[in-house]
Design an enzyme around this catalytic site. Structure first.
Site, PDB file in Angstrom:
ATOM      1  N   ALA A  12      48.439  39.234  42.401  1.00 22.94           N
ATOM      2  CA  ALA A  12      48.268  39.180  43.856  1.00 22.94           C
ATOM      3  C   ALA A  12      49.450  39.764  44.622  1.00 22.94           C
ATOM      4  CB  ALA A  12      48.020  37.740  44.288  1.00 22.94           C
ATOM      5  N   ALA A  13      50.587  39.907  43.959  1.00 23.10           N
ATOM      6  CA  ALA A  13      51.741  40.522  44.621  1.00 23.10           C
ATOM      7  C   ALA A  13      51.751  42.038  44.430  1.00 23.10           C
ATOM      8  CB  ALA A  13      53.036  39.915  44.082  1.00 23.10           C
ATOM      9  N   ASP A  42      50.616  35.311  40.302  1.00 26.47           N
ATOM     10  CA  ASP A  42      51.418  36.437  39.810  1.00 26.47           C
ATOM     11  C   ASP A  42      52.477  35.860  38.873  1.00 26.47           C
ATOM     12  OD1 ASP A  42      53.015  39.033  39.688  1.00 26.47           O
ATOM     13  OD2 ASP A  42      51.436  39.584  41.097  1.00 26.47           O
ATOM     14  N   ARG A  98      49.535  53.338  22.964  1.00 23.51           N
ATOM     15  CA  ARG A  98      48.340  52.638  23.432  1.00 23.51           C
ATOM     16  C   ARG A  98      48.196  51.268  22.778  1.00 23.51           C
ATOM     17  NH1 ARG A  98      42.013  53.970  23.244  1.00 23.51           N
ATOM     18  NH2 ARG A  98      42.327  53.311  21.104  1.00 23.51           N
ATOM     19  N   ASN A 105      48.492  43.352  26.691  1.00 25.87           N
ATOM     20  CA  ASN A 105      47.401  42.846  27.524  1.00 25.87           C
ATOM     21  C   ASN A 105      46.574  41.790  26.824  1.00 25.87           C
ATOM     22  OD1 ASN A 105      47.405  43.981  30.255  1.00 25.87           O
ATOM     23  ND2 ASN A 105      47.702  45.855  29.085  1.00 25.87           N
ATOM     24  N   ASP A 160      34.750  54.188  39.734  1.00 24.76           N
ATOM     25  CA  ASP A 160      34.252  55.459  39.182  1.00 24.76           C
ATOM     26  C   ASP A 160      32.897  55.802  39.795  1.00 24.76           C
ATOM     27  OD1 ASP A 160      36.467  55.507  37.233  1.00 24.76           O
ATOM     28  OD2 ASP A 160      35.444  53.755  36.434  1.00 24.76           O
ATOM     29  N   ARG A 163      33.461  56.967  43.360  1.00 20.81           N
ATOM     30  CA  ARG A 163      34.016  58.331  43.345  1.00 20.81           C
ATOM     31  C   ARG A 163      32.908  59.346  43.073  1.00 20.81           C
ATOM     32  NH1 ARG A 163      39.057  56.611  39.391  1.00 20.81           N
ATOM     33  NH2 ARG A 163      40.618  56.253  41.020  1.00 20.81           N
ATOM     34  N   HIS A 188      35.908  52.225  31.054  1.00 20.19           N
ATOM     35  CA  HIS A 188      36.672  52.696  32.216  1.00 20.19           C
ATOM     36  C   HIS A 188      37.912  53.406  31.676  1.00 20.19           C
ATOM     37  CE1 HIS A 188      38.840  53.093  35.910  1.00 20.19           C
ATOM     38  NE2 HIS A 188      39.853  52.458  35.372  1.00 20.19           N
TER      39      HIS A 188
HETATM   40  P1  NAX Z   1      50.700  46.659  40.416  1.00 19.93           P
HETATM   41  O1  NAX Z   1      51.696  46.924  39.360  1.00 19.93           O
HETATM   42  O2  NAX Z   1      50.954  47.059  41.818  1.00 19.93           O
HETATM   43  O3  NAX Z   1      50.353  45.099  40.435  1.00 19.93           O
HETATM   44  C1  NAX Z   1      50.087  44.377  39.289  1.00 19.93           C
HETATM   45  C2  NAX Z   1      50.557  42.968  39.520  1.00 19.93           C
HETATM   46  O4  NAX Z   1      50.135  42.181  38.412  1.00 19.93           O
HETATM   47  C3  NAX Z   1      52.085  42.843  39.617  1.00 19.93           C
HETATM   48  O5  NAX Z   1      52.440  42.118  40.786  1.00 19.93           O
HETATM   49  C4  NAX Z   1      52.435  42.075  38.349  1.00 19.93           C
HETATM   50  O6  NAX Z   1      53.564  41.242  38.512  1.00 19.93           O
HETATM   51  C5  NAX Z   1      51.168  41.262  38.138  1.00 19.93           C
HETATM   52  N1  NAX Z   1      51.009  40.693  36.801  1.00 19.93           N
HETATM   53  C6  NAX Z   1      51.398  41.200  35.607  1.00 19.93           C
HETATM   54  N2  NAX Z   1      51.124  40.337  34.621  1.00 19.93           N
HETATM   55  C7  NAX Z   1      50.522  39.271  35.193  1.00 19.93           C
HETATM   56  C8  NAX Z   1      50.016  38.052  34.684  1.00 19.93           C
HETATM   57  N3  NAX Z   1      50.082  37.766  33.383  1.00 19.93           N
HETATM   58  N4  NAX Z   1      49.473  37.177  35.553  1.00 19.93           N
HETATM   59  C9  NAX Z   1      49.429  37.452  36.868  1.00 19.93           C
HETATM   60  N5  NAX Z   1      49.905  38.584  37.409  1.00 19.93           N
HETATM   61  C10 NAX Z   1      50.447  39.491  36.579  1.00 19.93           C
HETATM   62  O7  NAX Z   1      49.339  47.317  39.875  1.00 19.93           O
HETATM   63  P2  NAX Z   1      47.992  47.651  40.659  1.00 19.93           P
HETATM   64  O8  NAX Z   1      48.076  49.030  41.192  1.00 19.93           O
HETATM   65  O9  NAX Z   1      47.682  46.543  41.593  1.00 19.93           O
HETATM   66  O10 NAX Z   1      46.937  47.705  39.449  1.00 19.93           O
HETATM   67  C11 NAX Z   1      46.571  46.562  38.738  1.00 19.93           C
HETATM   68  C12 NAX Z   1      45.717  46.918  37.541  1.00 19.93           C
HETATM   69  O11 NAX Z   1      44.504  47.547  37.928  1.00 19.93           O
HETATM   70  C13 NAX Z   1      46.382  47.889  36.562  1.00 19.93           C
HETATM   71  O12 NAX Z   1      46.156  47.430  35.246  1.00 19.93           O
HETATM   72  C14 NAX Z   1      45.604  49.170  36.782  1.00 19.93           C
HETATM   73  O13 NAX Z   1      45.625  49.989  35.639  1.00 19.93           O
HETATM   74  C15 NAX Z   1      44.242  48.630  37.067  1.00 19.93           C
HETATM   75  N6  NAX Z   1      43.284  49.531  37.699  1.00 19.93           N
HETATM   76  C16 NAX Z   1      41.985  49.448  37.305  1.00 19.93           C
HETATM   77  C17 NAX Z   1      40.986  50.206  37.868  1.00 19.93           C
HETATM   78  C18 NAX Z   1      39.558  50.077  37.435  1.00 19.93           C
HETATM   79  O14 NAX Z   1      38.758  50.863  37.939  1.00 19.93           O
HETATM   80  N7  NAX Z   1      39.169  49.182  36.541  1.00 19.93           N
HETATM   81  C19 NAX Z   1      41.314  51.210  38.903  1.00 19.93           C
HETATM   82  C20 NAX Z   1      42.580  50.933  39.617  1.00 19.93           C
HETATM   83  C21 NAX Z   1      43.722  50.427  38.752  1.00 19.93           C
HETATM   84  O15 NAX Z   1      44.350  51.537  38.160  1.00 19.93           O
END
Ligand code: NAX
Length: 324
Positions: A12-13, A42, A98, A105, A160, A163, A188
């Site tokens: 959420a942050a 977060d 990877r 994850n 997707d 888009r 995805h």
């Molecule tokens: P950000 O890095 O801006 O935010 C991710 C947040 O998750 C950070 O605040 C981090 O501290 C927090 N976090 C990490 N581990 C955590 C945990 N165990 N519990 C709670 N919070 C945790 O990334 P953002 O741009 O917001 O993207 C988030 C995710 O969406 C990424 O994995 C990204 O690859 C994925 N996406 C998926 C898409 C899809 O179509 N499925 C598209 C958009 C995006 O790329």
């Protein structure tokens, strides 16, 4: 007014969280008369930023926001939630393999799967956005079973789809709302198959003269193009897609939508037991998704489905190995 529902956003942050919270808080996802208790989770390192986000939600004075639970504690974050956007995940760092990304994850989604089973409403609807979204959803579902059925876990391919629908509309000089039945099949990832061979334009079958590789690649690589231009990954569009996905799951569909859902091995030769993106419809009363049957696929399409299905099998093998 209905009684409030509890909605969790993890990560959420982060940047998607920042764009998604207003959509949930303003009633665009669950309805204009549906109050919400917003749970924000977060990691400890981001606690200060999370606090700033809470200040801003309060300053927005949303009438539908009953209260906010902002935490870095999983048990508290997942307590009694009715819907979850699992956005937070481990990003890929430079030089990371990877399999290391998958392993990092797996750890997060294993723990969150258990937290769902231990603390959430058993009818919770879980949308996984954090990448690798399909495999993360599978791992969360594995550890939430048997309390929460795997059918309650979905992965996001709506960005997707949006888009592809937008590009397809532009190509035909149409408005995006005049386009339907644009499908995203599979993972995805860059093996996804954006398929317009069954697309409708103003309710009629759109002209189709073979799969357009340039179009397919444009969609597959759109995320990278946004990063190159913005120096940050898609956030506004990702949040909008997450809101669209959950809105349609919660309220039912009138059109086909693409979602990563569990494959039982009986549809379109998608491998059994992976989270595969299919076209689905959702019943507004039961909120249950159903894969659309009998979508015609030519040989090229079948090959592309096989490629993305094989990738999901590989990811599953690596992810399961990392669970031990
Ligand atoms: P950000 O890095 O801006 O935010 C991710 C947040 O998750 C950070 O605040 C981090 O501290 C927090 N976090 C990490 N581990 C955590 C945990 N165990 N519990 C709670 N919070 C945790 O990334 P953002 O741009 O917001 O993207 C988030 C995710 O969406 C990424 O994995 C990204 O690859 C994925 N996406 C998926 C898409 C899809 O179509 N499925 C598209 C958009 C995006 O790329």
């Amino acid at each position: 007014m209905s009684s409030p529902i509890r909605v969790l956003i993890t990560g959420a942050a982060g940047q998607i969280g920042y764009s998604l919270i207003p959509l949930v808080a303003s009633g665009q996802v669950f309805g204009a008369d549906q109050p919400v208790i917003i749970h924000l989770l977060d990691i400890e390192f981001m606690a200060g930023v999370l606090n700033g986000v809470v200040m801003e939600i309060n300053d927005c004075a949303y009438p539908l926001v009953k209260s906010i639970v902002a935490t870095t504690n999983e048990a508290e974050g997942f307590k009694d939630i009715d819907a979850a956007f699992l956005v937070g995940s481990m990003p890929r760092r430079e030089g990371m393999e990877r399999k290391d990304l998958l392993a990092a994850n797996v750890k997060i989604f294993k723990s969150q799967g258990k937290a769902l089973a231990d603390h959430s409403n058993p009818n919770v609807k879980v949308l996984v956005v954090g990448n690798p979204a399909n495999t993360n959803a599978l791992i969360a579902a594995k550890y939430a079973a048997p309390k929460i059925p795997i059918t309650s876990f979905t992965a996001m391919t709506r960005l997707d789809q949006n888009r592809a629908a937008n590009q397809f509309a532009a190509k035909h000089g149409a408005a995006v709302k005049e386009v339907s039945r644009v499908i995203i099949w599979g993972n995805h990832s860059s093996t996804q198959f954006p398929d317009v061979s069954n697309a409708l334009l103003r309710g009629e079958k759109a002209p189709f003269d073979g799969h357009d590789d340039a179009f397919i690649q444009l969609i597959q690589k759109r995320g990278a193009a946004v990063i190159a231009a913005r120096k940050l990954s898609s956030a506004m569009s990702a949040a909008k897609a997450a809101a669209d996905h959950m809105h349609d799951w919660w309220n039912g569909t009138t059109e086909w939508v693409s979602m990563g859902v569990v494959s039982d091995g009986n549809k379109y030769n998608a491998p059994e037991g992976v989270i595969f993106s299919f076209p689905v419809t959702i019943d507004s009363k039961t909120k249950e998704w159903k894969i659309v049957d009998d979508v015609p696929l030519d040989d090229v399409a079948k090959q592309r489905l096989k490629l993305t299905g094989d990738e999901l099998l590989e990811e599953r093998t690596e992810a399961l190995a990392a669970t031990n």
